[in-house]
Design an enzyme around this catalytic site. Structure first.
Site, mmCIF file in Angstrom:
data_model
loop_
_atom_site.group_PDB
_atom_site.id
_atom_site.type_symbol
_atom_site.label_atom_id
_atom_site.label_comp_id
_atom_site.label_asym_id
_atom_site.label_seq_id
_atom_site.Cartn_x
_atom_site.Cartn_y
_atom_site.Cartn_z
ATOM 1 N N ASN A 265 -10.831 -2.752 -5.651
ATOM 2 C CA ASN A 265 -10.149 -2.076 -6.461
ATOM 3 C C ASN A 265 -10.721 -1.750 -7.904
ATOM 4 O OD1 ASN A 265 -6.632 -2.902 -5.175
ATOM 5 N ND2 ASN A 265 -8.128 -1.333 -4.476
ATOM 6 N N ASP B 144 0.926 -1.060 0.123
ATOM 7 C CA ASP B 144 -0.088 0.025 -0.064
ATOM 8 C C ASP B 144 0.881 1.268 -0.062
ATOM 9 O OD1 ASP B 144 -2.219 1.224 -0.165
ATOM 10 O OD2 ASP B 144 -2.863 1.016 2.068
HETATM 11 C C1 IPE Z 1 -5.389 -2.726 -0.104
HETATM 12 O O1 IPE Z 1 -5.165 -1.364 -0.351
HETATM 13 C C2 IPE Z 1 -5.511 -3.634 -1.433
HETATM 14 C C3 IPE Z 1 -3.973 -3.737 -2.119
HETATM 15 C C4 IPE Z 1 -3.057 -3.718 -1.437
HETATM 16 C C5 IPE Z 1 -4.063 -4.290 -3.535
HETATM 17 P P1 IPE Z 1 -6.228 -0.243 -0.640
HETATM 18 O O2 IPE Z 1 -5.527 0.823 -0.595
HETATM 19 O O3 IPE Z 1 -7.214 -0.608 -1.634
HETATM 20 O O4 IPE Z 1 -6.928 -0.482 0.663
HETATM 21 P P2 IPE Z 1 -7.921 0.539 1.635
HETATM 22 O O5 IPE Z 1 -8.981 1.136 0.573
HETATM 23 O O6 IPE Z 1 -7.181 1.573 2.060
HETATM 24 O O7 IPE Z 1 -8.559 -0.223 2.652
HETATM 25 C C1 IPE Z 2 -1.543 0.349 -3.433
HETATM 26 O O1 IPE Z 2 -1.487 1.794 -3.358
HETATM 27 C C2 IPE Z 2 -1.714 -0.390 -4.617
HETATM 28 C C3 IPE Z 2 -3.018 -0.898 -4.883
HETATM 29 C C4 IPE Z 2 -3.971 -0.821 -4.088
HETATM 30 C C5 IPE Z 2 -3.409 -1.352 -6.240
HETATM 31 P P1 IPE Z 2 -2.578 2.586 -3.382
HETATM 32 O O2 IPE Z 2 -2.666 3.195 -4.843
HETATM 33 O O3 IPE Z 2 -3.768 2.099 -2.626
HETATM 34 O O4 IPE Z 2 -1.972 3.978 -2.782
HETATM 35 P P2 IPE Z 2 -2.560 4.913 -1.676
HETATM 36 O O5 IPE Z 2 -3.095 4.114 -0.475
HETATM 37 O O6 IPE Z 2 -3.636 5.693 -2.324
HETATM 38 O O7 IPE Z 2 -1.359 5.835 -1.159
HETATM 39 MG MG MG Z 3 -4.162 2.272 -0.624
#
Ligand code: IPE
Ligand code: IPE
Ligand code: MG
Length: 252
Positions: free
Chosen positions: A77, A29
């Protein structure tokens, strides 16, 4: 040798002296925040995050971890803006071509869990090909959680239980585990979440029951071998009691 490199070597030597978790899962993340901090579009964070996937996989393989599961794209996602989803699918396709040699040369078996039918053909085809070609590789199993959700996995498992017409008394932990997408993988022992978030976000819900959890402040695009070693060191300091007392553990 620069100080940081020497520290890394010392830490690695220490970590290698103690038992390693049999299965590590990572909630990768912080890609979007990494990009925002630099005034870049979110996709640039995902691009840099893909390099971290390569680095961490290589480090895990060299350390001798038997199983690594990376949460790359959740069932939820799909709700992100369409251009971000498209960009992530393009990066996934690129990753599968770019990492092919590394996976095959290092005896890594690529596996995937999730609702893979939802992936576009341009991702599913190279994914299926690499899973097939690497199926006989033995050193490490690398699982990508794609279009993955823990609740969705449990629903799929319950549907299989119904399809198999199990009688109530036949339903036990083994019957459940044999029907989860993770069937056959070693038990999950360590979960890492990056970027300082403190939640599970629908990752491996059943499997998390007795996993140790390591929270890292590092944003995923900055995460590398050193961060992985710190997580492993943290794991090795834990006393895993599985409901028992410390005294009982000392006796056995
Ligand atoms: C969790 O991250 C999913 C992945 C790392 C693929 P998200 O960024 O989607 O999760 P939330 O929305 O903060 O819970
Ligand atoms: C994790 O990074 C990757 C996926 C969930 C695909 P994020 O895209 O969730 O990054 P933040 O949480 O917005 O920083
Ligand atoms: Mg995230």
């Amino acid at each position: 040798m620069p100080r940081i490199a020497r520290d890394l070597q010392a830490l690695k030597a220490e970590v290698l002296q103690r038992p390693l978790p049999r299965h590590v899962g990572i909630i990768m993340d912080g890609n979007g925040r990494w990009a925002a901090q630099r005034g870049l579009p979110r996709i640039e964070g995902h691009r840099k995050g893909s390099d971290s996937v390569s680095e961490v996989t290589r480090a895990a393989r060299r350390l001798g971890l038997p199983a690594l599961t990376l949460y790359a794209f959740s069932a939820q996602n799909w709700e992100r803006p369409p251009d971000e989803v498209e960009g992530l699918m393009d990066l996934l396709r690129e990753y599968l071509f770019k990492e092919r040699a590394e996976i095959m040369d290092n005896d890594i078996r690529l596996h995937a869990i999730g609702d893979l039918d939802r992936l576009p053909a341009r991702v599913r085809e190279p994914l299926d090909e690499l899973r097939r070609d690497s199926a006989g590789n033995l050193k490490m199993i690398l699982t990508l959680a794609l279009s993955y959700g823990g609740r969705e996995e449990i629903i799929a498992m319950v549907r299989k239980v119904a399809e198999d017409k199990l009688r109530p008394e036949q339903i036990d932990a083994k019957a459940v585990e044999d029907r989860l997408w993770t069937a056959g993988l070693p038990p999950l022992e360590l979960v890492v979440r990056t970027s300082g978030e403190v939640r599970v976000s629908n990752f491996l819900l059943w499997q998390l029951a007795y996993a140790e959890i390591h929270l890292s402040e590092t944003l995923w695009p900055d995460f590398g071998e050193l961060d992985l070693l710190l997580a492993l060191e943290d794991f090795q300091r834990r006393e895993r009691r599985f409901g028992k007392t410390s005294a009982q553990l000392r006796r056995s």
